[in-house]
Design a protein around this motif. Structure first.
Motif, short mmCIF file in Angstrom:
data_model
loop_
_atom_site.label_atom_id
_atom_site.label_comp_id
_atom_site.label_asym_id
_atom_site.label_seq_id
_atom_site.Cartn_x
_atom_site.Cartn_y
_atom_site.Cartn_z
N ALA A 28 0.84 -1.20 0.00
CA ALA A 28 0.00 0.00 0.00
C ALA A 28 0.87 1.25 0.00
O ALA A 28 0.55 2.24 -0.67
CB ALA A 28 -0.94 -0.01 1.20
N SER A 55 0.86 4.09 -2.85
CA SER A 55 0.60 5.49 -2.51
C SER A 55 1.69 6.41 -3.03
O SER A 55 1.45 7.59 -3.26
CB SER A 55 0.43 5.67 -1.01
OG SER A 55 1.66 5.49 -0.34
N THR A 77 -8.49 -2.94 -11.23
CA THR A 77 -9.38 -2.68 -10.10
C THR A 77 -10.01 -1.30 -10.24
O THR A 77 -9.47 -0.43 -10.92
CB THR A 77 -8.63 -2.79 -8.76
OG1 THR A 77 -9.54 -2.56 -7.70
CG2 THR A 77 -7.49 -1.79 -8.67
N ASP A 78 -11.15 -1.13 -9.58
CA ASP A 78 -11.81 0.17 -9.54
C ASP A 78 -11.52 0.90 -8.24
O ASP A 78 -12.01 2.00 -8.03
CB ASP A 78 -13.33 -0.02 -9.67
CG ASP A 78 -13.71 -0.58 -11.04
OD1 ASP A 78 -12.98 -0.31 -12.01
OD2 ASP A 78 -14.73 -1.29 -11.12
N GLN A 79 -10.73 0.29 -7.37
CA GLN A 79 -10.42 0.88 -6.07
C GLN A 79 -9.49 2.09 -6.24
O GLN A 79 -8.71 2.16 -7.17
CB GLN A 79 -9.72 -0.14 -5.16
CG GLN A 79 -10.54 -1.36 -4.86
CD GLN A 79 -11.78 -1.05 -4.05
OE1 GLN A 79 -11.85 -0.07 -3.32
NE2 GLN A 79 -12.77 -1.92 -4.18
N THR A 80 -9.60 3.02 -5.29
CA THR A 80 -8.72 4.18 -5.30
C THR A 80 -7.86 4.26 -4.04
O THR A 80 -6.85 4.95 -4.04
CB THR A 80 -9.54 5.48 -5.42
OG1 THR A 80 -10.46 5.55 -4.33
CG2 THR A 80 -10.28 5.54 -6.74
N GLU A 81 -8.26 3.54 -2.99
CA GLU A 81 -7.49 3.52 -1.75
C GLU A 81 -6.33 2.54 -1.87
O GLU A 81 -6.54 1.37 -2.22
CB GLU A 81 -8.37 3.11 -0.58
CG GLU A 81 -9.43 4.11 -0.22
CD GLU A 81 -8.85 5.38 0.36
OE1 GLU A 81 -7.87 5.30 1.14
OE2 GLU A 81 -9.36 6.46 0.03
N LEU A 89 -6.75 -0.89 -0.14
CA LEU A 89 -7.70 -1.79 -0.80
C LEU A 89 -7.10 -2.36 -2.08
O LEU A 89 -7.33 -3.53 -2.42
CB LEU A 89 -9.01 -1.06 -1.09
CG LEU A 89 -9.76 -0.55 0.13
CD1 LEU A 89 -11.00 0.23 -0.29
CD2 LEU A 89 -10.12 -1.69 1.06
N ILE A 90 -6.31 -1.56 -2.79
CA ILE A 90 -5.62 -2.04 -3.99
C ILE A 90 -4.63 -3.13 -3.59
O ILE A 90 -4.56 -4.20 -4.22
CB ILE A 90 -4.90 -0.88 -4.71
CG1 ILE A 90 -5.92 0.10 -5.27
CG2 ILE A 90 -3.99 -1.41 -5.81
CD1 ILE A 90 -5.32 1.39 -5.78
N GLU A 98 -6.39 -6.37 -2.79
CA GLU A 98 -6.83 -7.07 -3.99
C GLU A 98 -5.65 -7.75 -4.67
O GLU A 98 -5.77 -8.87 -5.17
CB GLU A 98 -7.51 -6.10 -4.97
CG GLU A 98 -8.93 -5.80 -4.62
CD GLU A 98 -9.69 -5.14 -5.76
OE1 GLU A 98 -9.32 -5.34 -6.94
OE2 GLU A 98 -10.65 -4.42 -5.46
#
Length: 59
Positions: free
Chosen positions: A20, A24, A33-37, A40-41, A44
């Motif tokens: 993460a 970042s 993925t559709d995640q932005t955090e 969470l990426i 996944e």
């Protein structure tokens, strides 16, 4: 054929946290993925076994 590693909860937390942090800071995302955090990426990516991390266990 490679053997799958099983990580305990502390190793999993360390791997996801480190990934993460990389995301970042702008590292490329390894899964679609559709995640932005970033956390969470990273989760996944961990679930998809897409992370190039190894864990060395020793004394």
């Amino acid at each position: 054929m490679t053997e799958t590693q099983h990580f305990n909860r502390y190793e999993k937390a360390r791997i996801i946290g480190a990934r993460a942090l990389q995301v970042s800071y702008g590292a490329p995302v390894l899964v679609d993925t559709d995640q932005t955090e970033p956390i969470l990426i990273a989760a996944e990516e961990y679930d998809a076994n897409a992370l190039p991390f190894t864990v060395r266990r020793g004394n």
